[in-house]
Design a protein around this motif. Structure first.
Motif, mmCIF file in Angstrom:
data_model
loop_
_atom_site.group_PDB
_atom_site.id
_atom_site.type_symbol
_atom_site.label_atom_id
_atom_site.label_comp_id
_atom_site.label_asym_id
_atom_site.label_seq_id
_atom_site.Cartn_x
_atom_site.Cartn_y
_atom_site.Cartn_z
ATOM 1 N N TYR A 190 56.686 -3.409 13.891
ATOM 2 C CA TYR A 190 57.381 -4.535 13.263
ATOM 3 C C TYR A 190 57.608 -5.645 14.282
ATOM 4 N N ARG A 191 57.713 -6.854 13.779
ATOM 5 C CA ARG A 191 58.022 -8.000 14.634
ATOM 6 C C ARG A 191 59.529 -8.095 14.826
ATOM 7 N N GLN A 192 59.947 -9.009 15.679
ATOM 8 C CA GLN A 192 61.380 -9.170 15.932
ATOM 9 C C GLN A 192 62.137 -9.635 14.697
ATOM 10 N N ASP A 193 61.449 -10.333 13.801
ATOM 11 C CA ASP A 193 62.126 -10.812 12.588
ATOM 12 C C ASP A 193 62.172 -9.738 11.499
ATOM 13 N N GLY A 194 61.644 -8.537 11.791
ATOM 14 C CA GLY A 194 61.721 -7.432 10.840
ATOM 15 C C GLY A 194 60.516 -7.277 9.935
ATOM 16 N N ARG A 195 59.571 -8.217 10.008
ATOM 17 C CA ARG A 195 58.381 -8.109 9.161
ATOM 18 C C ARG A 195 57.350 -7.186 9.800
ATOM 19 N N ILE A 196 56.497 -6.585 8.930
ATOM 20 C CA ILE A 196 55.434 -5.713 9.426
ATOM 21 C C ILE A 196 54.437 -6.541 10.230
ATOM 22 N N ASN A 197 54.025 -5.994 11.356
ATOM 23 C CA ASN A 197 53.036 -6.657 12.201
ATOM 24 C C ASN A 197 51.647 -6.355 11.652
ATOM 25 N N ILE A 198 51.095 -7.297 10.896
ATOM 26 C CA ILE A 198 49.780 -7.106 10.280
ATOM 27 C C ILE A 198 48.813 -8.121 10.883
ATOM 28 N N GLY A 199 47.605 -7.664 11.146
ATOM 29 C CA GLY A 199 46.595 -8.574 11.692
ATOM 30 C C GLY A 199 45.850 -7.917 12.830
ATOM 31 N N ASN A 200 45.129 -8.732 13.552
ATOM 32 C CA ASN A 200 44.316 -8.222 14.658
ATOM 33 C C ASN A 200 45.187 -7.526 15.697
ATOM 34 N N GLY A 201 44.828 -6.303 16.045
ATOM 35 C CA GLY A 201 45.615 -5.576 17.040
ATOM 36 C C GLY A 201 47.024 -5.282 16.592
ATOM 37 N N ILE A 229 64.870 -9.489 22.322
ATOM 38 C CA ILE A 229 64.506 -9.290 23.720
ATOM 39 C C ILE A 229 65.453 -10.129 24.577
ATOM 40 N N THR A 230 65.973 -9.528 25.642
ATOM 41 C CA THR A 230 66.900 -10.242 26.526
ATOM 42 C C THR A 230 66.304 -10.393 27.920
ATOM 43 N N LYS A 231 66.855 -11.351 28.666
ATOM 44 C CA LYS A 231 66.413 -11.595 30.039
ATOM 45 C C LYS A 231 67.641 -11.679 30.927
ATOM 46 N N ASP A 232 67.669 -10.860 32.001
ATOM 47 C CA ASP A 232 68.854 -10.824 32.852
ATOM 48 C C ASP A 232 68.762 -11.855 33.984
ATOM 49 N N ALA A 233 69.784 -11.889 34.824
ATOM 50 C CA ALA A 233 69.865 -12.878 35.901
ATOM 51 C C ALA A 233 68.779 -12.700 36.951
ATOM 52 N N ASP A 234 68.212 -11.498 37.036
ATOM 53 C CA ASP A 234 67.140 -11.236 37.995
ATOM 54 C C ASP A 234 65.753 -11.510 37.427
ATOM 55 N N GLY A 235 65.715 -12.001 36.190
ATOM 56 C CA GLY A 235 64.438 -12.358 35.587
ATOM 57 C C GLY A 235 63.726 -11.212 34.880
ATOM 58 N N TYR A 236 64.416 -10.103 34.625
ATOM 59 C CA TYR A 236 63.800 -8.958 33.938
ATOM 60 C C TYR A 236 64.040 -9.051 32.431
ATOM 61 N N TYR A 237 62.947 -8.880 31.685
ATOM 62 C CA TYR A 237 63.040 -8.809 30.233
ATOM 63 C C TYR A 237 63.376 -7.365 29.824
ATOM 64 N N SER A 238 64.230 -7.218 28.847
ATOM 65 C CA SER A 238 64.625 -5.900 28.353
ATOM 66 C C SER A 238 64.290 -5.777 26.876
ATOM 67 N N VAL A 239 63.560 -4.705 26.543
ATOM 68 C CA VAL A 239 63.151 -4.458 25.160
ATOM 69 C C VAL A 239 63.622 -3.068 24.745
ATOM 70 N N THR A 240 64.255 -2.977 23.582
ATOM 71 C CA THR A 240 64.665 -1.685 23.029
ATOM 72 C C THR A 240 64.032 -1.503 21.662
ATOM 73 N N PHE A 241 63.350 -0.375 21.490
ATOM 74 C CA PHE A 241 62.728 -0.026 20.209
ATOM 75 C C PHE A 241 63.403 1.205 19.626
ATOM 76 N N ASN A 242 63.570 1.197 18.311
ATOM 77 C CA ASN A 242 63.966 2.387 17.574
ATOM 78 C C ASN A 242 62.753 2.856 16.765
ATOM 79 N N GLY A 243 62.492 4.134 16.806
ATOM 80 C CA GLY A 243 61.340 4.653 16.074
ATOM 81 C C GLY A 243 61.695 5.854 15.235
ATOM 82 N N ASP A 244 61.056 5.988 14.082
ATOM 83 C CA ASP A 244 61.205 7.202 13.284
ATOM 84 C C ASP A 244 59.825 7.783 13.023
ATOM 85 N N LEU A 245 59.741 9.085 13.059
ATOM 86 C CA LEU A 245 58.465 9.785 12.986
ATOM 87 C C LEU A 245 58.506 10.834 11.886
#
Length: 341
Positions: free
Chosen positions: A199-210, A275-291
């Motif tokens: 899914y994209r950040q806006d909650g929609r399914i990521n459809i398309g190339n790759g 996605i967030t970016k801290d003072a040291d320039g690191y991007y942080s991404v958190t994913f939740n997944g169900d299987l």
């Protein structure tokens, strides 16, 4: 000329010798009981000493005794068997030692070994076995041949005098834990369809190339784990609806009677937040997944699990990609220790 002693002297000498002999025998007779008594006393003392040095047996018959025991107990796992495969016995028993907090062994103590026995989708069900400590506080548990694949634990705690939930809760809080691992017994060429929706950040399914990076990552992880029959599929609408009946129907249509494929592994990977970016320039991404996983033959859902990952990186794109890879590894491990014949 030979000198002859008077008869009176000879008789006196014989009487003296006889008396001395009798006296010595009497002393010896008096000494023997003394020695026997002394030996018996010494043996009794040694026996008492052994009793004092041997660990006392531990019998628990009341709730009060049990709570007191739990306050002064230490349970150590001395050894655990290596992981096995469903249907194959563990190569060695579990070995534990039970002492009080001062390090003194608790002998003849009944212990409970709580171990995985069956699976209900995402839940592992446990059974119990009784083991008893020896004079050194040591006990062994030979786990039954695994009837499921799972990555779980065996718990060891003193056997409670009743099924009082409060006692079981107290026992669990001090229980020793050892790994219990039985991998899937699926064949390397077992057909598995893999469909993971990103899914994209806006909650929609990521459809398309790759648009299926998580599906590709999971299939790659399964190949590395030896499951070469895994293959990507795309059932995104049915998976978005979390509808196993539709997912199975999609799979049957795609397979067109191909009986080599036995399972569908499906899931969703969504952003937990922006996605967030801290003072040291690191991007942080958190994913939740169900299987999930289902049997194509009858549609039975065999697995349901939830995972979460957080990844940081100087590159936003790498943070996203690495998070998808990490999620795929967690999904793969869940499959390896859950799905089986």
């Amino acid at each position: 000329m030979k000198k002859v002693l008077p008869i009176s002297l000879v008789l006196s000498a014989m009487i003296f010798v006889s008396c001395e002999s009798t006296k010595q025998e009497s002393v010896a007779e008096n000494q023997e009981p003394a020695k026997v008594e002394q030996a018996a006393s010494q043996a009794a003392a040694e026996k008492d000493a052994k009793k004092e040095s041997a660990p006392a047996s531990t019998a628990i018959s009341s709730k009060t005794q049990y709570k007191k025991l739990l306050q002064d107990i230490k349970i150590s796992v001395l050894s655990s068997p290596r992981e096995t495969v469903k249907g194959r016995a563990f190569a060695a028993p579990y070995k534990i030692q039970v002492t009080n907090l001062a390090g003194e062994p608790l002998a003849s103590l009944k212990m409970t070994a709580e171990y995985p026995s069956s699976r209900s989708q995402e839940s592992v069900n446990y059974a119990k076995a009784e083991i008893v400590t020896d004079q050194n506080g040591v006990a062994e548990f030979s786990a039954p041949v695994p009837e499921l694949s799972a990555s779980a634990s065996v718990l060891f705690y003193p056997q409670a005098p009743s099924s009082d939930p409060d006692l079981i809760k107290l026992a669990s809080s001090i229980a020793a834990e050892a790994p219990w691992k039985a991998k899937s017994n699926l064949g390397a060429r077992t057909g598995i369809l893999v469909s993971i929706v990103d899914y994209r950040q806006d909650g929609r399914i990521n459809i398309g190339n790759g648009s299926q990076p998580s599906a590709q990552a999971l299939t790659g992880s399964l190949w590395k784990a030896g499951f070469m029959g895994a293959q990507n599929a795309d059932f995104h609408n049915s998976i978005d609806a979390d509808d196993p009946v539709r997912i199975r129907s999609d799979a049957l249509k795609q397979l067109s009677g191909n009986s080599l494929f036995k399972y569908v592994i499906y899931g969703r990977v969504k952003y937990a937040g922006e996605i967030t970016k801290d003072a040291d320039g690191y991007y942080s991404v958190t994913f939740n997944g169900d299987l999930g996983a289902l049997s194509i033959s009858d549609g039975q859902v065999l697995l349901k699990a939830s995972k979460s990952v957080t990844v940081k990186d100087k590159s936003e794109w790498k943070a996203i990609s690495n998070a998808q890879q990490e999620m795929a590894k967690l999904f793969c491990e869940e499959v390896i220790y859950s799905l089986s014949n």
